[in-house]
Design an enzyme around this catalytic site. Structure first.
Site, PDB file in Angstrom:
ATOM      1  N   ASP A 244       0.840  -1.204   0.000  1.00 54.82           N
ATOM      2  CA  ASP A 244       0.000   0.000   0.000  1.00 54.82           C
ATOM      3  C   ASP A 244       0.876   1.257   0.000  1.00 54.82           C
ATOM      4  O   ASP A 244       0.542   2.257  -0.647  1.00 54.82           O
ATOM      5  CB  ASP A 244      -0.882   0.047   1.254  1.00 54.82           C
ATOM      6  CG  ASP A 244      -1.781  -1.155   1.396  1.00 54.82           C
ATOM      7  OD1 ASP A 244      -2.949  -1.087   1.001  1.00 54.82           O
ATOM      8  OD2 ASP A 244      -1.304  -2.186   1.903  1.00 54.82           O
TER       9      ASP A 244
ATOM     10  N   ASN B 258      -4.548  -4.956   7.042  1.00 48.83           N
ATOM     11  CA  ASN B 258      -3.261  -5.523   7.432  1.00 48.83           C
ATOM     12  C   ASN B 258      -3.009  -5.363   8.925  1.00 48.83           C
ATOM     13  O   ASN B 258      -2.382  -6.217   9.555  1.00 48.83           O
ATOM     14  CB  ASN B 258      -2.126  -4.861   6.647  1.00 48.83           C
ATOM     15  CG  ASN B 258      -2.118  -5.298   5.196  1.00 48.83           C
ATOM     16  OD1 ASN B 258      -2.438  -6.445   4.883  1.00 48.83           O
ATOM     17  ND2 ASN B 258      -1.778  -4.378   4.309  1.00 48.83           N
TER      18      ASN B 258
ATOM     19  N   THR C 144      -7.230  -0.806  -1.900  1.00 45.15           N
ATOM     20  CA  THR C 144      -6.147  -1.785  -1.818  1.00 45.15           C
ATOM     21  C   THR C 144      -6.127  -2.492  -0.459  1.00 45.15           C
ATOM     22  O   THR C 144      -5.114  -3.062  -0.063  1.00 45.15           O
ATOM     23  CB  THR C 144      -4.778  -1.118  -2.087  1.00 45.15           C
ATOM     24  OG1 THR C 144      -4.538  -0.134  -1.079  1.00 45.15           O
ATOM     25  CG2 THR C 144      -4.733  -0.475  -3.460  1.00 45.15           C
TER      26      THR C 144
ATOM     27  N   PHE D 280      -6.641 -12.283   0.895  1.00 46.30           N
ATOM     28  CA  PHE D 280      -6.850 -11.582   2.168  1.00 46.30           C
ATOM     29  C   PHE D 280      -7.877 -10.449   2.095  1.00 46.30           C
ATOM     30  O   PHE D 280      -8.786 -10.377   2.931  1.00 46.30           O
ATOM     31  CB  PHE D 280      -5.508 -11.031   2.682  1.00 46.30           C
ATOM     32  CG  PHE D 280      -5.628 -10.285   3.985  1.00 46.30           C
ATOM     33  CD1 PHE D 280      -5.536 -10.949   5.203  1.00 46.30           C
ATOM     34  CD2 PHE D 280      -5.853  -8.907   4.002  1.00 46.30           C
ATOM     35  CE1 PHE D 280      -5.672 -10.262   6.409  1.00 46.30           C
ATOM     36  CE2 PHE D 280      -5.991  -8.220   5.199  1.00 46.30           C
ATOM     37  CZ  PHE D 280      -5.896  -8.894   6.407  1.00 46.30           C
ATOM     38  N   ASN D 281      -7.742  -9.522   1.144  1.00 48.97           N
ATOM     39  CA  ASN D 281      -8.622  -8.344   1.134  1.00 48.97           C
ATOM     40  C   ASN D 281     -10.093  -8.733   0.990  1.00 48.97           C
ATOM     41  O   ASN D 281     -10.980  -8.032   1.477  1.00 48.97           O
ATOM     42  CB  ASN D 281      -8.254  -7.376  -0.003  1.00 48.97           C
ATOM     43  CG  ASN D 281      -6.930  -6.682   0.240  1.00 48.97           C
ATOM     44  OD1 ASN D 281      -6.374  -6.758   1.332  1.00 48.97           O
ATOM     45  ND2 ASN D 281      -6.414  -6.025  -0.792  1.00 48.97           N
TER      46      ASN D 281
ATOM     47  N   HIS E 133       1.640  -6.174  -4.567  1.00 45.30           N
ATOM     48  CA  HIS E 133       0.260  -6.230  -5.072  1.00 45.30           C
ATOM     49  C   HIS E 133      -0.355  -4.863  -5.409  1.00 45.30           C
ATOM     50  O   HIS E 133      -0.776  -4.613  -6.539  1.00 45.30           O
ATOM     51  CB  HIS E 133      -0.645  -6.867  -4.004  1.00 45.30           C
ATOM     52  CG  HIS E 133      -0.137  -8.121  -3.409  1.00 45.30           C
ATOM     53  ND1 HIS E 133      -0.329  -9.354  -4.005  1.00 45.30           N
ATOM     54  CD2 HIS E 133       0.576  -8.372  -2.271  1.00 45.30           C
ATOM     55  CE1 HIS E 133       0.211 -10.295  -3.262  1.00 45.30           C
ATOM     56  NE2 HIS E 133       0.776  -9.733  -2.200  1.00 45.30           N
ATOM     57  N   ASP E 134      -0.455  -4.000  -4.379  1.00 43.95           N
ATOM     58  CA  ASP E 134      -1.307  -2.805  -4.490  1.00 43.95           C
ATOM     59  C   ASP E 134      -0.793  -1.791  -5.508  1.00 43.95           C
ATOM     60  O   ASP E 134      -1.569  -1.031  -6.092  1.00 43.95           O
ATOM     61  CB  ASP E 134      -1.426  -2.138  -3.115  1.00 43.95           C
ATOM     62  CG  ASP E 134      -2.068  -3.065  -2.093  1.00 43.95           C
ATOM     63  OD1 ASP E 134      -2.738  -4.043  -2.512  1.00 43.95           O
ATOM     64  OD2 ASP E 134      -1.889  -2.827  -0.887  1.00 43.95           O
TER      65      ASP E 134
HETATM   66  C1  PIR Z   1      -0.539  -9.264   1.587  1.00 46.38           C
HETATM   67  C2  PIR Z   1      -1.636  -8.708   2.240  1.00 46.38           C
HETATM   68  C3  PIR Z   1      -2.273  -9.447   3.224  1.00 46.38           C
HETATM   69  C4  PIR Z   1      -1.855 -10.732   3.533  1.00 46.38           C
HETATM   70  C5  PIR Z   1      -0.767 -11.296   2.853  1.00 46.38           C
HETATM   71  N1  PIR Z   1      -0.385 -12.578   3.116  1.00 46.38           N
HETATM   72  C6  PIR Z   1      -0.103 -10.544   1.893  1.00 46.38           C
HETATM   73  C7  PIR Z   1      -2.263  -7.385   1.868  1.00 46.38           C
HETATM   74  C8  PIR Z   1      -1.600  -6.488   0.821  1.00 46.38           C
HETATM   75  O1  PIR Z   1      -1.488  -5.158   1.308  1.00 46.38           O
HETATM   76  C9  PIR Z   1      -2.526  -6.530  -0.385  1.00 46.38           C
HETATM   77  O2  PIR Z   1      -3.409  -5.418  -0.446  1.00 46.38           O
HETATM   78  C10 PIR Z   1      -3.394  -7.737  -0.195  1.00 46.38           C
HETATM   79  N2  PIR Z   1      -3.568  -7.729   1.260  1.00 46.38           N
HETATM   80  C11 PIR Z   1      -2.823  -9.021  -0.755  1.00 46.38           C
HETATM   81  O3  PIR Z   1      -3.507 -10.123  -0.281  1.00 46.38           O
HETATM   82 CA    CA Z   2      -3.243  -3.586   1.047  1.00 44.41          CA
END
Ligand code: PIR
Ligand code: CA
Length: 317
Positions: free
Chosen positions: A15, A39, A124, A165-166, A239-240
């Site tokens: 993020d 998170n 995100t 996760f999100n 990712h974000d």
């Molecule tokens: C990344 C995240 C949460 C858990 C893990 N294992 C890894 C967070 C990141 O910030 C991203 O937004 C998203 N959640 C990826 O799953």
């Molecule tokens: Ca995130």
């Protein structure tokens, strides 16, 4: 035309990189940062957002949002992001005040006071704020240009074998967002696992040799160490960052249309983003699903944004 966006995030290492790209790339205009528990707790991720603003010289409004999911118990990710939610770098003291509004109200105010079709929402973290904002002011759905969210996947999970996760952190909110009539782009793990910060990228960032570049290197080192220890990745997937990159340059990844729905009642699959690229379910396609990343393009623009912000701060101090 510059893309105008609101970043709704839970910083979070990746993020933080998304904030930096949104503030440093000239092709986008960051209107506000809103935070959502994800998170880590809302207090921690909000503090982290202000710390990133301080080190990167970001001066847009920052507003705190939802302290937890709409229905289910809270889930956090200290295994990957640490106890602070942004472990690794020394976090600078916040240099500014939070916006007094709740994140939901800041989102609604910005969307309703700007021309229709001019603001893109970039969530995100868990989708709690976005779903609550829709519930409070349903007219935002037709005024928002698009929602480009990091979440889900069509091939895998990271919190469970089925769920990212999100999405699993607030599946009811996620389903509300996918189910609404606005255009949605799903930037899921299939795409973001291609966005690793490899050693050559970290070296290029280190070469900028500014307080911000050193901060980013520390962020990526910590993120790399937990991703290696917990998930066996040789380099961490940022990712974000990919969501913001799509607004900077539409060519940074390809998409394919699909119907996406969130599993809400699975025994083992709650939070799964069920994705139908064809017509198996007979439902109209509601989502552009991210498929293939142009990785050099992603990292070139990110290195450029860090250099731009570093030069800006150097002039100011
Ligand atoms: C990344 C995240 C949460 C858990 C893990 N294992 C890894 C967070 C990141 O910030 C991203 O937004 C998203 N959640 C990826 O799953
Ligand atoms: Ca995130």
């Amino acid at each position: 035309m510059t893309e105008r966006l609101i970043l709704d995030c839970d910083p979070g290492h990746d993020d933080a990189l998304a904030m930096i790209l949104a503030a440093g790339d000239p092709r986008v205009e960051l209107l506000a940062v809103t935070t959502c528990a994800g998170n880590q707790t809302i207090e921690k991720v909000t503090r982290n957002a202000l710390a990133v603003c301080a080190i990167a010289g970001i001066d847009v409004p920052v507003a705190a949002g939802a302290a937890g999911p709409m229905v289910r118990p809270q889930m956090v990710a200290p295994d990957i992001h640490g106890e602070s939610g942004l472990d690794g770098p020394v976090l600078p003291e916040p240099t500014r005040e939070l916006d007094p509004r709740h994140a939901i109200d800041l989102i609604i105010d910005l969307v309703m006071s700007n021309d229709p079709g001019t603001i893109t929402l970039v969530p995100t973290g868990p989708l709690t704020n976005i779903a609550l904002a829709m519930g409070k002011e349903p007219r935002i759905v037709e005024r928002v240009k698009r929602v480009v969210l990091m979440g889900g996947a069509y091939t895998r999970g990271n919190r469970t074998p089925a769920a990212e996760f999100n999405i699993i952190a607030d599946p009811e909110a996620a389903q509300a967002v996918f189910g609404a009539s606005w255009p949605v782009t799903m930037v899921g793990l299939d795409l973001t696992h291609q966005a690793t910060a490899d050693a050559d990228v970290v070296a290029r960032i280190a070469e900028i040799d500014s307080p911000l570049s050193r901060f980013v290197v520390d962020v990526l080192r910590f993120f790399g160490s937990t991703y290696l220890a917990r998930q066996g990745f040789p380099a961490p997937p940022v990712h974000d960052l990919c969501c913001v990159a799509k607004l900077c340059d539409a060519e940074v990844f390809t998409t394919r249309e699909a119907f996406v729905a969130v599993e809400l009642t699975g025994t083992w699959t709650t939070g799964m983003t069920v994705t139908d690229f064809g017509d198996l379910l007979g439902r109209p396609h509601n989502t552009d699903v991210a498929i293939q990343l142009d990785k050099p393009r992603l990292w070139d623009m990110t290195v450029d944004a860090i250099a731009t912000l570093s030069a800006r701060s150097a002039v100011r101090s």
